[in-house]
Design an enzyme around this catalytic site. Sequence first.
Site, PDB file in Angstrom:
ATOM      1  N   HIS A 363       0.830  -1.201   0.000  1.00 18.63           N
ATOM      2  CA  HIS A 363       0.000   0.000   0.000  1.00 18.63           C
ATOM      3  C   HIS A 363       0.874   1.265   0.000  1.00 18.63           C
ATOM      4  O   HIS A 363       0.696   2.155  -0.834  1.00 18.63           O
ATOM      5  CB  HIS A 363      -0.936  -0.020   1.215  1.00 18.63           C
ATOM      6  CG  HIS A 363      -1.810   1.183   1.315  1.00 18.63           C
ATOM      7  ND1 HIS A 363      -3.071   1.233   0.758  1.00 18.63           N
ATOM      8  CD2 HIS A 363      -1.608   2.394   1.873  1.00 18.63           C
ATOM      9  CE1 HIS A 363      -3.600   2.412   0.985  1.00 18.63           C
ATOM     10  NE2 HIS A 363      -2.724   3.152   1.664  1.00 18.63           N
ATOM     11  N   GLU A 364       1.815   1.321   0.934  1.00 17.67           N
ATOM     12  CA  GLU A 364       2.627   2.548   1.060  1.00 17.67           C
ATOM     13  C   GLU A 364       3.515   2.759  -0.164  1.00 17.67           C
ATOM     14  O   GLU A 364       3.704   3.889  -0.608  1.00 17.67           O
ATOM     15  CB  GLU A 364       3.479   2.511   2.335  1.00 17.67           C
ATOM     16  CG  GLU A 364       2.702   2.310   3.635  1.00 17.67           C
ATOM     17  CD  GLU A 364       1.520   3.253   3.814  1.00 17.67           C
ATOM     18  OE1 GLU A 364       1.536   4.350   3.240  1.00 17.67           O
ATOM     19  OE2 GLU A 364       0.568   2.869   4.536  1.00 17.67           O
ATOM     20  N   HIS A 367       1.775   4.361  -2.955  1.00 22.04           N
ATOM     21  CA  HIS A 367       1.635   5.814  -2.770  1.00 22.04           C
ATOM     22  C   HIS A 367       2.784   6.587  -3.424  1.00 22.04           C
ATOM     23  O   HIS A 367       2.655   7.788  -3.650  1.00 22.04           O
ATOM     24  CB  HIS A 367       1.616   6.162  -1.282  1.00 22.04           C
ATOM     25  CG  HIS A 367       0.263   6.121  -0.643  1.00 22.04           C
ATOM     26  ND1 HIS A 367      -0.802   6.856  -1.114  1.00 22.04           N
ATOM     27  CD2 HIS A 367      -0.183   5.463   0.457  1.00 22.04           C
ATOM     28  CE1 HIS A 367      -1.849   6.643  -0.320  1.00 22.04           C
ATOM     29  NE2 HIS A 367      -1.508   5.803   0.635  1.00 22.04           N
ATOM     30  N   GLU A 386      -5.707   7.473  -1.549  1.00 21.39           N
ATOM     31  CA  GLU A 386      -5.965   6.248  -0.776  1.00 21.39           C
ATOM     32  C   GLU A 386      -6.717   5.195  -1.605  1.00 21.39           C
ATOM     33  O   GLU A 386      -6.414   4.012  -1.536  1.00 21.39           O
ATOM     34  CB  GLU A 386      -6.756   6.557   0.505  1.00 21.39           C
ATOM     35  CG  GLU A 386      -6.015   7.422   1.509  1.00 21.39           C
ATOM     36  CD  GLU A 386      -4.651   6.886   1.922  1.00 21.39           C
ATOM     37  OE1 GLU A 386      -4.322   5.728   1.599  1.00 21.39           O
ATOM     38  OE2 GLU A 386      -3.900   7.638   2.564  1.00 21.39           O
ATOM     39  N   TYR A 445     -10.655   5.165   1.263  1.00 23.97           N
ATOM     40  CA  TYR A 445     -10.023   3.890   0.890  1.00 23.97           C
ATOM     41  C   TYR A 445     -10.982   3.011   0.066  1.00 23.97           C
ATOM     42  O   TYR A 445     -10.667   2.609  -1.047  1.00 23.97           O
ATOM     43  CB  TYR A 445      -9.567   3.120   2.134  1.00 23.97           C
ATOM     44  CG  TYR A 445      -8.432   3.780   2.874  1.00 23.97           C
ATOM     45  CD1 TYR A 445      -8.662   4.887   3.695  1.00 23.97           C
ATOM     46  CD2 TYR A 445      -7.123   3.317   2.781  1.00 23.97           C
ATOM     47  CE1 TYR A 445      -7.629   5.504   4.386  1.00 23.97           C
ATOM     48  CE2 TYR A 445      -6.081   3.929   3.474  1.00 23.97           C
ATOM     49  CZ  TYR A 445      -6.338   5.017   4.278  1.00 23.97           C
ATOM     50  OH  TYR A 445      -5.322   5.621   4.950  1.00 23.97           O
TER      51      TYR A 445
HETATM   52 ZN   LIG Z   1      -2.592   5.178   2.170  1.00 22.63          ZN
END
Ligand SMILES: [Zn+2]
Length: 623
Positions: A363-364, A367, A386, A445
């Site tokens: 996830h990160e 980004h 997100e 999200y």
């Molecule tokens: Zn995030």
Amino acid sequence: MKKLIFSLAFLVTTFSQAQNNTCYWQQHVDYDMDVDMNVENYRYTGTQELVYTNNSPDTLTKVYYHMFFNAFQPGSEMDRRLQDIKDPDSRMVNNKGDRQNPDYESRIAKLSDDEIGYLRATSLTQDGKKVETEDQETILVVHLAEPILPGKSTTFKMEFEGQVPVQIRRSGRNNADGVALSMTQWYPKLAEYDFEGWHADPYIAREFHGVWGDFDVTINIDKDYLIGGTGVLQNPEEIGFGYEEEGTKVKRKGKKLAWNFKAEKVHDFAWAADPEFIHDKLETESGVTLHFLYKDDPKVTEAWKKIQPETAKLLAFFNEHIGPYPWPQYSVIQGGDGGMEYAMCTLITGGENYNSLLGTTAHEFAHSWFQQLLGTNESEHPWMDEGFTTYISGLAQKTIKENSGNPTAGSYRGYNYIATSGLEQPQTTHGDRYDINTAYSIAAYSKGAVFLAQLGYIIGQENLAKTLNRYYDEWKFKHPTPNDFIRVAEKVSGAELHWYLTDWTETTNQIDYAINSVEEAENGTKVTLERKGLMPMPVEVTVTLNDGSKKLYYMPLRMMRWEKPAKGDVERIVEEDWPWAYPTYELQIDTPKADIKSIEIDESQLMADVNRSNNTYGQVDSE
Ligand SMILES: [Zn+2]
């Protein structure tokens, strides 16, 4: 004549202003910082030289700096909000009650003077002239000594001092994993001024928006501490700790080491430091070096070793499915309080649970594209970073773990919960202005991920994949808005899609299509469909016959002025389009009713229909 000249002049000015309002521009910053950290009392001092270039068409008389650490003080806006919100972030409160009857206490309200965070400018000049400043907690207002004209640069020189707060949220000292320093949102950071105006948002809870530029940062710290963060270390031969090339003799001098990092074309700078970090390096095929920094703790080291080759696979996936990672390195660092994205690095807690560490890393890391590179405003459009990140990291994990199934199924469930709870607020709500945290999280999200997955249903998976690549090409190192994204999807597919952006992101209108009746008709079967929700959608109906064969009926949405390309081996019949205002639609099927086993609206389940119980007729096989 005079009158004519006047009106001509008027026309010329309004025309040029209109151009200014529509043309894209962005500011530029170059930071040169030198900081000195005292690891005993968690205080630091620094100097900052900031060259600011005004690429806007406007003359600026003020600028604003974010002073984020001032949020971690009793009585701050962050503290106040924490005390008022019904479902506070569990990391930021103590629960004096129990799960059923919680009694929350703000951890910020309990901080003593030597535990709070602060960040203060002790002097500030603009091109050598002293400027007037006003402290507004997490924002420093600067009244300029000289206006900054369009196209001109100015140099700010600041001396500052700070104290690292006890870890409350994202940044701080001695987090739950025992990492000494999580240094994020730690320096005076110039607020962004873009085509939508100033973004001097106070730090209350939500995320960030920044100005791109080049950073040259020197951190002076006790020689036992190992640092990981944004940028490329410039003096590895004086530092060592695995940063040096193999075989290099490291020459360390003095009690402190001066770590010099440089980062180009980023809009943030973060770092973490700990005397017990292990540092591993992995060179990837794409030439990007991955760094892993984590505590020498037997409970976590196995997971932190195991994610290293997987992170390389994630990089390859994102490079292909979004676009090439543009910086020379990326660091996955143990720190912070969960996971948070920064330029060229992330801070992540944990490691006792491998799957959770991998999920957070995926996830990160995603980004780095959806936020660090495609720099959407995280406060104003949290769903764009997100949601897109949730979507693409789910797809990446499915691919590298070779899982089947819909990786966004959880996001659809989350959206369905909030949409039917009465607690939903539109995605255009500012990140800080959601009534409860749950409404924020699901809007950003889950509903954000569904936005993309459902777009795949509307325009087809191939068009969605092309849209992501072209979005990267057109908007990397820029601040795209929701409209910019949907325009790319329109250009790639040829469909009109603004209705989708409007209804999905600016309203809480719902999708609910139903099968009202199935009747025998002269030449087969008549199926009456109904649009019960306000939100329009193109509709697909799968008819399964008793012999197991399937037919797909596709009813384009008239306002899209477009037809989705056919895909797969199921026979598809394109019907008359469905104009939205008509609540019902009669679908004629040339099969006798007795031969039909089942009928289902949206077999793919990619349309976020809030009530699927009215989507079927007969016995539908569930997979
Ligand atoms: Zn995030």
